[in-house]
Design a protein around this motif. Structure first.
Motif, PDB file in Angstrom:
ATOM      1  N   ILE A  13     -56.556 -14.940  12.879  1.00 36.70           N
ATOM      2  CA  ILE A  13     -55.546 -14.603  13.877  1.00 36.70           C
ATOM      3  C   ILE A  13     -54.310 -15.447  13.594  1.00 36.70           C
ATOM      4  O   ILE A  13     -54.382 -16.680  13.599  1.00 36.70           O
ATOM      5  N   ASP A  14     -53.199 -14.792  13.340  1.00 32.25           N
ATOM      6  CA  ASP A  14     -51.913 -15.474  13.179  1.00 32.25           C
ATOM      7  C   ASP A  14     -51.042 -15.092  14.362  1.00 32.25           C
ATOM      8  O   ASP A  14     -50.825 -13.895  14.627  1.00 32.25           O
ATOM      9  N   PHE A  15     -50.526 -16.105  15.071  1.00 32.51           N
ATOM     10  CA  PHE A  15     -49.728 -15.874  16.269  1.00 32.51           C
ATOM     11  C   PHE A  15     -48.533 -16.814  16.250  1.00 32.51           C
ATOM     12  O   PHE A  15     -48.677 -17.998  15.928  1.00 32.51           O
ATOM     13  N   SER A  16     -47.371 -16.286  16.575  1.00 34.68           N
ATOM     14  CA  SER A  16     -46.182 -17.138  16.676  1.00 34.68           C
ATOM     15  C   SER A  16     -45.228 -16.566  17.712  1.00 34.68           C
ATOM     16  O   SER A  16     -45.284 -15.376  18.043  1.00 34.68           O
ATOM     17  N   TYR A  17     -44.380 -17.449  18.243  1.00 33.29           N
ATOM     18  CA  TYR A  17     -43.317 -17.010  19.141  1.00 33.29           C
ATOM     19  C   TYR A  17     -42.103 -17.913  18.974  1.00 33.29           C
ATOM     20  O   TYR A  17     -42.209 -19.050  18.525  1.00 33.29           O
TER      21      TYR A  17
END
Length: 156
Positions: A36-40
């Motif tokens: 899971i790759d998540f960024s904001y």
């Protein structure tokens, strides 16, 4: 073999604070490893005038009358104001953990033998999975996010 399960980008605004966005996807095969790759972005609110206004609104709402003016005189101690979006994972049988971190970029995994801190290791089960984004605070006018989820079938 890697299978892309989710590939989304979105934008949220301050009105989205204290809400959740759930992404459901079907895992066709048991086992392997989920990445899971998540960024904001952005992480911080850079507008000083808006930050002061938001801090004062929060103090009006949450601080007792007799302490409010003193707290407002030290409003800068609350800086910087930050966006905060976290994620949690559920497999077909229940909760697999949460990555409630302040990091605006996260690379997580779950497999039978190990997992990222906060997520439960154990065999990946075929069926409907859910990754939920919790929008604790969105303080910038616009906050963009990206979420990609892969299944590596040949990993232990």
């Amino acid at each position: 073999m890697n299978t892309l399960l989710v590939n989304v980008q979105g934008a949220v605004t301050p009105e989205c604070s204290k809400t959740h966005i759930a992404y459901r996807f079907f895992l066709a095969k048991t086992g392997g490893r989920m990445k899971i790759d998540f960024s904001y972005s952005p992480k911080n609110l850079e507008d000083g005038a808006k930050a002061k206004m938001l801090i004062e609104q929060g103090l009006d709402r949450y601080v007792e009358d007799e302490l409010r003016e003193q707290a407002k005189s030290k409003w800068q101690s609350y800086l910087p104001l930050k966006n905060l979006i976290t994620l949690s994972v559920d497999d077909p049988f229940g909760h697999r953990g949460a990555a409630h971190r302040h990091d605006p970029e996260q690379h997580l995994f779950i497999s039978g033998l190990e997992s990222s801190p906060g997520l439960s290791e154990g065999a990946l089960q075929a069926g409907m999975w859910t990754v939920t984004l919790s929008l604790h605070a969105v303080v910038t006018d616009d906050c963009r996010y990206s979420l990609q989820i892969w299944h590596e079938e040949d990993h232990g």
